[in-house]
Design a protein around this motif. Structure first.
Motif, PDB file in Angstrom:
ATOM      1  N   SER A 154       3.771   1.636  -1.241  1.00 32.04           N
ATOM      2  CA  SER A 154       4.333   1.806  -2.570  1.00 32.04           C
ATOM      3  C   SER A 154       3.281   2.319  -3.554  1.00 32.04           C
ATOM      4  O   SER A 154       3.513   3.279  -4.290  1.00 32.04           O
ATOM      5  N   LEU A 155       2.108   1.694  -3.529  1.00 29.08           N
ATOM      6  CA  LEU A 155       1.049   2.107  -4.457  1.00 29.08           C
ATOM      7  C   LEU A 155       0.590   3.535  -4.183  1.00 29.08           C
ATOM      8  O   LEU A 155       0.296   4.286  -5.112  1.00 29.08           O
ATOM      9  N   ALA A 156       0.560   3.920  -2.905  1.00 32.14           N
ATOM     10  CA  ALA A 156       0.108   5.271  -2.550  1.00 32.14           C
ATOM     11  C   ALA A 156       1.087   6.333  -3.036  1.00 32.14           C
ATOM     12  O   ALA A 156       0.751   7.504  -3.103  1.00 32.14           O
ATOM     13  N   LEU A 157       2.314   5.936  -3.356  1.00 41.09           N
ATOM     14  CA  LEU A 157       3.280   6.886  -3.900  1.00 41.09           C
ATOM     15  C   LEU A 157       3.183   6.961  -5.419  1.00 41.09           C
ATOM     16  O   LEU A 157       3.988   7.621  -6.069  1.00 41.09           O
ATOM     17  N   GLY A 158       2.237   6.233  -5.973  1.00 36.43           N
ATOM     18  CA  GLY A 158       2.072   6.277  -7.410  1.00 36.43           C
ATOM     19  C   GLY A 158       2.895   5.239  -8.154  1.00 36.43           C
ATOM     20  O   GLY A 158       3.135   5.376  -9.352  1.00 36.43           O
ATOM     21  N   ALA A 159       3.338   4.207  -7.454  1.00 39.91           N
ATOM     22  CA  ALA A 159       4.005   3.108  -8.150  1.00 39.91           C
ATOM     23  C   ALA A 159       2.931   2.215  -8.760  1.00 39.91           C
ATOM     24  O   ALA A 159       1.853   2.061  -8.192  1.00 39.91           O
ATOM     25  N   HIS A 207       0.829  -1.203   0.000  1.00 42.31           N
ATOM     26  CA  HIS A 207       0.000   0.000   0.000  1.00 42.31           C
ATOM     27  C   HIS A 207       0.862   1.250   0.000  1.00 42.31           C
ATOM     28  O   HIS A 207       0.556   2.215  -0.702  1.00 42.31           O
TER      29      HIS A 207
END
Ligand SMILES: Nc1ncnc2c1ncn2[C@@H]1O[C@H](COP(=O)(O)OP(=O)(O)OP(=O)(O)O)[C@@H](O)[C@H]1O
Ligand SMILES: [Mg+2]
Lengths: 275, 298
Positions: B186-191, B184
């Motif tokens: 990582s994904l929240a940083l736009g990955a 999460h």
């Protein structure tokens, strides 16, 4: 007892210049409607607090603002969440793009198992940002997150060696390194002691100059201390299904919500009479 | 206050059913006994092998080719053959198994019927006897019309099939051990999901994957059945030197020697077993080392 709101640097105008506006937002987990008919606008360069009893859908609303809900199987958002004139749930909109503009800090500090430096550099790297000098960007992000002085000599060390409060500020630094416009925070201080909490609150006051911040908190004092505006949610059993569905009860400046709320339920909750 | 009566005695003592009650002690004794029996068998087995094999535990065992004289014969081609086969097996099974596990764990929809079917079958395949994989490979070879089955790559293929389910399962476990918060974050940083897997989840799972893969490979190293079926039982006087090269492996060589009537060959078989044991122990130690040294504690 009179509360003071002196921490607020500028006068609030009546209606915020919105950065995100929700219109008739309903959020479902499968068939279960967790949140119904939320309409509210989040002001640019303001701190908005979402408060309310457990299970009223604060996290659900927050996650819907940067499409983190997409990751939960069965989660579905109806209605319009407008960001710069575009519904972020429109077909052509990439969730990845949304999350780059609208960052998120989680309840439990979740640093990556990497060095402090790499934690910060991760976002810019994966998003393909043009960075001339990564060292500079890392330093600036850490400074902005009020962490630089504490970690400047150990940038190559694992982020796991930091205290919980430092880890949370690292997570904030990591988020601002990708230069978002909005930062969402879901109970960012609930795992921290009062001193670490105070540091994060101070930090939020500084970040407000550049970012819109939307924070979920269970701590009334915290909402009163940091937020410009406060939205109070509660869960009501719906007549049709009997499900406990979250609703927005009242949304106003923090001062109004805490001093002279319009709704009796808000009043009860604020004064701790909520059953 | 001195007049207060305590319902709980001040001093802490024995608790009923506590750690040193008779029942608990008896249970502990039973556990120790089971452990003792298991370890005893292992120790006796190793001791017997070592005592029998020691006379031929020499340089000739490692350096010589097999031959008619049990005092001169060695396991050189079998040792090299085992290494060739295992290396080839690893090259085939690990990338495939890890990729399959990533798909199942990170991307596949767990509610999808087809995915559930695949998942269930991976579990089942892990329990299929080794010889079945030999038969499978044998029929594949027959379909391809190959007359010469004794090739490193053919043997490795059967072993790769054998350990593929094990690698998939252990890789999935290693991936599952990486907290969802990391994904999460990582994904929240736009990955993207793929970036998240490649840069966060997979690297964090590598120690677990390595441990699982090494243990799977050491199972393959000790396996003889599928290779016997695939013509691995040959008398070689040369070193295997490529994927298409003829080969034999240590377990097969041991099988061969122990089925000879002369006692000298039984000593030789025991000595070769010691080599196999040493290799297995080295691999398992490596697995334990990796687990202790690199495993992330969250
Ligand atoms: N992943 C999920 N799957 C199914 N239902 C969920 C999920 N997450 C939340 N819910 C449900 O949605 C409703 C709102 O939950 P949510 O977590 O948004 O509440 P909250 O206001 O953040 O509560 P808290 O203050 O305890 O964090 C609850 O009824 C909850 O059970
Ligand atoms: Mg919540």
């Amino acid at each position: 007892m009179t509360r003071t709101y002196t921490s607020r640097a500028r006068e609030l105008v009546d209606t915020p210049s919105p950065v995100i506006s929700c219109t008739d937002v309903n959020i479902y987990y499968g068939k279960f409607r967790a949140v119904s008919d939320v309409t509210l606008e989040f002001g640019d360069r303001e701190i908005t607090a979402l408060i309310g009893p457990s299970g009223c859908g604060k996290s659900t609303v927050l996650r819907s603002l940067n499409r983190m809900n997409d990751l939960i199987p069965g989660a579905r958002v109806e209605g319009v969440i407008d960001y710069h004139g575009q519904n972020i749930y429109d077909r052509g909109v990439d969730a990845i793009e949304v999350r780059r503009r609208i960052g998120m800090v989680f309840q439990k500090p979740n640093p990556f198992p990497k060095s402090i430096f790499d934690n910060i550099a991760y976002g810019p790297r994966v998003s393909g940002m043009q960075v001339d000098n990564m060292e500079e960007l890392v330093e600036k992000s850490l400074r902005d997150a009020a962490l630089w002085d504490e970690v400047k000599d150990k940038l190559k060390q694992s982020a796991f060696g930091l205290s919980g409060g430092q880890q949370q500020r690292l997570c904030i630094a990591r988020t601002i390194a990708v230069q978002p416009e909005v930062i969402l925070m879901d109970e960012p201080c609930s795992a921290l002691d009062p001193i670490a909490t105070m540091k994060i609150e101070d930090l939020m006051q500084q970040l407000r100059e550049q970012y819109a911040i939307i924070i979920v908190t269970h701590n009334m004092q915290q909402a009163a201390r940091v937020a410009d505006r406060t939205a109070f949610f509660t869960a009501m059993a719906s007549e049709e299904t009997g499900d406990r569905t979250g609703q927005l009860v009242e949304y106003d400046t923090t001062e109004v919500i805490f001093e002279r709320p319009a709704d009796q339920r808000t009043e009860d909750y604020i004064s701790g009479r909520f059953g | 206050m001195s007049t207060t009566t305590l319902s709980v005695p001040r001093r802490l003592g024995r608790a009923k059913g506590g750690e040193d009650s008779p029942k608990a002690m008896a249970f502990m004794a039973a556990l120790w006994f089971c452990l003792f029996v298991a370890v005893l068998f292992l120790v006796v087995l190793i001791a017997v092998t070592v005592i029998e094999g020691l006379p031929r535990w020499d340089g000739a065992l490692l350096g010589n080719y097999p031959g008619p004289d049990p005092l001169e014969a060695g396991a050189r081609p079998a040792i090299l053959g085992s290494m060739w086969v295992i290396a080839t097996t690893a090259t085939m099974a690990i990338p495939l198994g890890v990729a399959a596990a990533i798909h199942l764990e990170e991307f596949a929809d767990p509610t999808n019927r087809f995915n559930r079917f695949v998942e269930l079958n991976v579990q089942n395949l892990a329990a299929v006897p080794a010889i079945v994989y030999g038969l499978l490979t044998l029929s594949a070879v027959a379909l391809l019309g190959l007359t010469n089955k004794n090739m490193v790559i053919v043997g490795a293929m059967s072993l790769a099939l054998l350990i593929l389910p094990v690698i998939i399962i252990s890789t999935r476990e290693a991936l599952r051990a990486v907290p969802i918060e990391i994904r999460h974050g990582s994904l929240a940083l736009g990955a993207s999901p793929l970036q998240t897997v490649i840069r966060q989840t997979l690297p964090a799972a590598v120690p677990g994957i390595a441990t699982g893969s090494i243990l799977a490979l050491s199972r393959a190293l000790g396996e003889a059945a599928p290779l016997l079926l695939l013509g691995g039982l040959v008398f070689l006087r040369f070193d295997p030197n490529g994927l298409l090269s003829g080969y034999t492996t240590l377990p097969i060589q041991i099988f061969n020697w122990s089925s000879r009537p002369q006692a000298g060959f039984h000593t030789l078989a025991a000595a070769a077993s010691m080599v196999l044991l040493a290799l297995l122990m080295a691999m398992n130690s490596l697995a334990i080392y990796i687990r202790n040294r690199f495993q992330q504690r969250w």
